[in-house]
Design a protein around this motif. Structure first.
Motif, short mmCIF file in Angstrom:
data_model
loop_
_atom_site.label_atom_id
_atom_site.label_comp_id
_atom_site.label_asym_id
_atom_site.label_seq_id
_atom_site.Cartn_x
_atom_site.Cartn_y
_atom_site.Cartn_z
N THR A 204 42.91 36.00 42.23
CA THR A 204 43.29 37.14 41.36
C THR A 204 42.10 38.13 41.57
O THR A 204 42.39 39.39 40.96
CB THR A 204 43.22 36.69 40.03
N TYR A 205 40.95 37.86 42.25
CA TYR A 205 39.69 38.80 42.25
C TYR A 205 39.58 39.38 43.68
O TYR A 205 38.95 40.21 43.78
CB TYR A 205 38.41 37.76 42.11
N CYS A 206 40.57 39.12 44.45
CA CYS A 206 40.18 39.33 45.90
C CYS A 206 41.28 40.43 46.62
O CYS A 206 42.27 40.36 46.42
CB CYS A 206 40.34 37.88 46.66
N GLY A 242 39.81 32.41 60.58
CA GLY A 242 40.84 32.74 59.56
C GLY A 242 40.53 32.63 58.37
O GLY A 242 39.44 31.84 57.85
N GLN A 243 41.03 33.39 57.36
CA GLN A 243 40.66 33.57 55.94
C GLN A 243 40.79 32.02 55.25
O GLN A 243 40.27 31.64 54.53
CB GLN A 243 41.41 34.48 55.10
N ASN A 244 41.99 31.41 55.73
CA ASN A 244 42.35 30.16 55.18
C ASN A 244 42.93 29.47 56.40
O ASN A 244 44.07 29.20 56.71
CB ASN A 244 43.42 30.44 54.10
N LEU A 303 33.18 25.34 52.63
CA LEU A 303 34.24 24.89 51.58
C LEU A 303 34.28 25.72 50.30
O LEU A 303 33.35 25.38 49.33
CB LEU A 303 34.38 23.51 51.53
N PRO A 304 34.59 26.94 50.16
CA PRO A 304 34.27 28.01 49.18
C PRO A 304 34.81 27.29 47.79
O PRO A 304 35.86 27.02 47.85
CB PRO A 304 34.83 29.27 49.50
N VAL A 305 33.99 27.25 47.03
CA VAL A 305 34.53 26.53 45.65
C VAL A 305 34.67 27.46 44.46
O VAL A 305 35.48 27.44 43.70
CB VAL A 305 33.55 25.39 44.99
N GLN A 306 33.88 28.78 44.25
CA GLN A 306 34.11 29.88 43.67
C GLN A 306 33.48 29.63 42.21
O GLN A 306 32.74 30.23 41.60
CB GLN A 306 35.36 30.33 43.49
N SER A 307 34.11 28.49 41.51
CA SER A 307 33.45 28.04 40.11
C SER A 307 33.68 26.69 39.90
O SER A 307 34.50 25.87 40.65
CB SER A 307 34.47 28.85 39.18
N THR A 343 28.97 26.80 50.68
CA THR A 343 30.22 27.22 49.81
C THR A 343 30.03 28.58 49.48
O THR A 343 28.90 29.43 49.77
CB THR A 343 30.30 26.48 48.40
N ASP A 344 30.88 29.05 48.87
CA ASP A 344 30.76 30.43 48.20
C ASP A 344 31.14 30.16 46.70
O ASP A 344 31.83 29.64 45.96
CB ASP A 344 31.90 31.45 48.46
N LEU A 345 30.42 31.16 45.81
CA LEU A 345 30.43 30.91 44.31
C LEU A 345 30.39 32.47 43.74
O LEU A 345 29.70 33.37 44.01
CB LEU A 345 29.12 30.28 44.03
N TYR A 377 30.85 38.93 40.37
CA TYR A 377 32.13 39.41 40.44
C TYR A 377 32.20 40.95 40.21
O TYR A 377 31.48 41.65 39.49
CB TYR A 377 32.96 38.96 39.31
N SER A 378 33.07 41.45 41.17
CA SER A 378 33.09 42.93 41.54
C SER A 378 34.31 43.22 41.25
O SER A 378 35.28 42.73 42.05
CB SER A 378 32.41 43.18 42.68
N PRO A 379 35.16 44.04 40.14
CA PRO A 379 36.41 44.24 40.04
C PRO A 379 37.00 45.18 41.15
O PRO A 379 36.07 46.03 41.81
CB PRO A 379 36.25 45.07 38.62
N1 SAH Z 1 38.91 33.61 52.70
C1 SAH Z 1 37.79 33.02 52.32
C2 SAH Z 1 36.49 34.23 51.91
C3 SAH Z 1 37.09 35.42 51.73
S1 SAH Z 1 35.76 36.61 51.11
C4 SAH Z 1 37.88 31.95 51.10
O1 SAH Z 1 38.92 32.16 50.45
O2 SAH Z 1 36.98 31.52 50.66
C5 SAH Z 1 34.34 35.95 50.86
C6 SAH Z 1 33.83 35.56 49.60
O3 SAH Z 1 33.51 36.88 48.87
C7 SAH Z 1 34.69 34.92 48.59
O4 SAH Z 1 34.64 33.34 48.93
C8 SAH Z 1 34.37 35.09 47.25
O5 SAH Z 1 33.31 34.02 46.85
C9 SAH Z 1 33.61 36.49 47.63
N2 SAH Z 1 34.49 37.60 46.76
C10 SAH Z 1 35.88 37.96 47.16
N3 SAH Z 1 36.12 38.88 46.33
C11 SAH Z 1 35.22 39.15 45.17
C12 SAH Z 1 34.88 39.97 44.15
N4 SAH Z 1 36.21 40.69 43.80
N5 SAH Z 1 33.77 39.85 43.74
C13 SAH Z 1 32.80 39.02 43.88
N6 SAH Z 1 32.72 38.21 45.04
C14 SAH Z 1 34.17 38.06 45.66
#
Ligand code: SAH
Ligand code: SF4
Ligand code: F3S
Length: 479
Positions: A204-206, A242-244, A303-307, A343-345, A377-379
């Motif tokens: 939802t953020y992406c 690939g993104q996924n 392996l991005p977990v995000q939260s 990871t990504d968070l 987080y960036s809207p």
């Molecule tokens: N396809 C990959 C990553 C895509 S973008 C995946 O799903 O993991 C890379 C990273 O940017 C994401 O994993 C996320 O942590 C971050 N990101 C994406 N949108 C964002 C947003 N609106 N604000 C802050 N970080 C964001």
């Protein structure tokens, strides 16, 4: 200057979403340069700046390949270049602001040299508000094209340079996979290989599903051909993109397409294979088995977990829980004990409470990542999260980011301490500009290693003894 605007169509987000969810057969085309565009760059130079992820880096390599095929040569200086290209990223607002600042400052250069051409492409070019802004406020930009029509760059440049048109061409339609495009690779030791384009996940953020369109997989034979050519060119590592990646082949009706592909890539005999990015929801046990079976598939996983909060993950629409992520992590560690994780968070997702943030810290405590890309987080306008209520002050978000970064640095350092005195195999990417005998490269575990050694180690896999450790790098000596 006599300029006319060419017609352009921007993506309608709702339509894009619908199209993305409809499974549409991708079509495959071969790249061609029209005779009118072929010699257009003779005697001219280009300056290309790429922002964002490896998908953008790979696109930049394709554009550089096309430009050089047209006769352009590359240059490192904006002032000297006849053509300036900005290959942009839209994932966070800060990334966009940087590009707009950069382009804004080129107004005077363009006034002094109206014959120079300035182009903006990449993910920002797929955003309606950005294209409107460029049209209205950035007259210095001569060419805007999106991520779906890169293959049209020679023709767009012809119109821009020969016909002196201001060209804005952004396709809302994705679906074409164009093969045989030229490439000028940026690394001598490794090569990026797209295995698929787009993303259907709609976290939802992406913004990526909107800027890159629906998932389209390349055919396995085309991917393998590219890997074999990397090997023939003497490159040691193929990086699958690939993104996924775990969704590879779904649009082609394959069941476990990524694992099949990974095994086929390993069978080419290239020395190293890595892949980005895996999604915890789609990760299959068969992929773990493939990683175990083939020594040339590197044992490191991004392996991005995000939260770490289930409620936040639900609102992000990630499709897994913190518990299921940790189960996957534990299962992989059990099967492949030497595996390393990055990871990504995201911190400060709308409404994230202190308790929810604490869950992220708890997950990080459990998973002991070697590195994490952490973001506030960036809207992003048009995404569902942008309209979620958010009462968390920015200062609090910044503090959370700091706490998280400190915790990751601590666990990464503790992990690295175990490497002291060990020998790691490093793909040497080059030497430092300052000292010719100080090299850097990545170990099989994906650790950045700075090491000393005799001349001529570039592009070789070198045994390095680890003599010092930091949070995010190792020091060593070539054996
Ligand atoms: N396809 C990959 C990553 C895509 S973008 C995946 O799903 O993991 C890379 C990273 O940017 C994401 O994993 C996320 O942590 C971050 N990101 C994406 N949108 C964002 C947003 N609106 N604000 C802050 N970080 C964001
Ligand atoms: Fe964005 Fe989610 Fe797709 Fe990654 S999986 S690109 S975070 S929508
Ligand atoms: Fe940025 Fe586009 Fe990659 S938004 S992260 S360059 S897919």
């Amino acid at each position: 200057m006599d300029q006319k605007h060419s017609e352009y169509k921007l993506p309608d987000r709702k339509q894009a979403l619908k199209r993305t969810r409809d499974a549409v057969e991708s079509s495959y085309d071969l790249f061609e340069v029209s005779s009118g565009a072929a010699g257009l760059g003779r005697g001219k130079t280009y300056y290309l700046r790429t922002y964002g992820c490896q998908a953008n880096v790979r696109d930049g390599e394709t554009m550089a390949g096309m430009l050089e095929m047209m006769g352009f040569s590359s240059c490192e200086n904006e002032e000297e270049a006849d053509l300036l290209l900005f290959n942009t990223c839209a994932v966070r607002k800060a990334a966009e602001d940087r590009v707009l600042g950069e382009i804004g400052s080129l107004k005077t250069l363009k006034k002094r040299h109206p014959e120079k051409k300035i182009a903006l492409c990449g993910c920002m070019a797929q955003e309606e508000n950005i294209v409107d802004l460029l049209i209205q406020k950035y007259p210095q930009v001569d060419l805007v094209f999106g991520t779906h029509n890169i293959y049209r760059l020679p023709e767009l440049l012809r119109r821009c340079m020969q016909d002196n048109e201001r060209v804005i061409e952004v396709f809302s339609e994705e679906g074409r996979v164009v093969e045989n495009m030229p490439v000028r690779r940026s690394h001598p030791a490794k090569g990026f290989v797209n295995i698929m384009y787009g993303c259907n996940k709609f976290c939802t953020y992406c913004i990526v599903p909107y800027t890159r369109g629906k998932e389209r997989s390349r055919r396995q034979e085309d991917i393998l051909k590219e890997i074999i050519s990397l090997k023939e060119e003497g490159r040691k590592e193929a990086v699958l993109l690939g993104q996924n990646v775990n969704a590879y082949g779904k649009d082609l009706g394959m069941q476990d397409g990524f694992t099949d592909l990974l095994c086929a890539c390993a069978e080419t005999g290239i020395e190293r294979i890595r892949f980005y990015t895996s999604h915890p929801r789609d990760y299959s046990i068969s992929t773990i088995e493939a990683m175990r079976r083939y020594p040339n598939i590197m044992k490191s996983l991004h392996l991005p977990v995000q939260s770490g909060s289930d409620e936040i993950l639900r609102r992000m629409a990630r499709g897994y829980t913190a518990g299921s992520y940790m189960e996957l992590y534990d299962a992989m560690k059990e099967r492949i004990p030497e595996i390393t994780f990055t990871t990504d968070l995201i911190v400060g997702f709308p409404g994230e409470t202190d308790e929810q943030f604490q869950k992220t810290l708890d997950l990080v405590e459990h998973c002991r990542f070697d590195l994490a890309y952490t973001f506030i987080y960036s809207p992003r306008s048009g995404t569902p999260a942008a309209s979620m209520p958010d009462d968390i002050p920015f200062e609090v978000k910044k503090q959370r980011l700091q706490i998280l970064n400190d915790k990751i640095a601590d666990s990464a350092l503790a992990n690295n301490r175990e490497y002291l005195g060990r020998t790691v195999k490093v793909l040497c990417e080059g030497s430092s500009r300052k000292k010719a005998d100080v090299y850097s490269g990545y170990s099989e575990e994906n650790k950045l290693v700075n090491f000393t050694g005799p001349e001529g180690l570039e592009n070789r896999i070198v045994d390095v003894k680890v003599t010092g450790v930091h949070s995010f790098s190792l020091d060593g000596e070539a054996l």
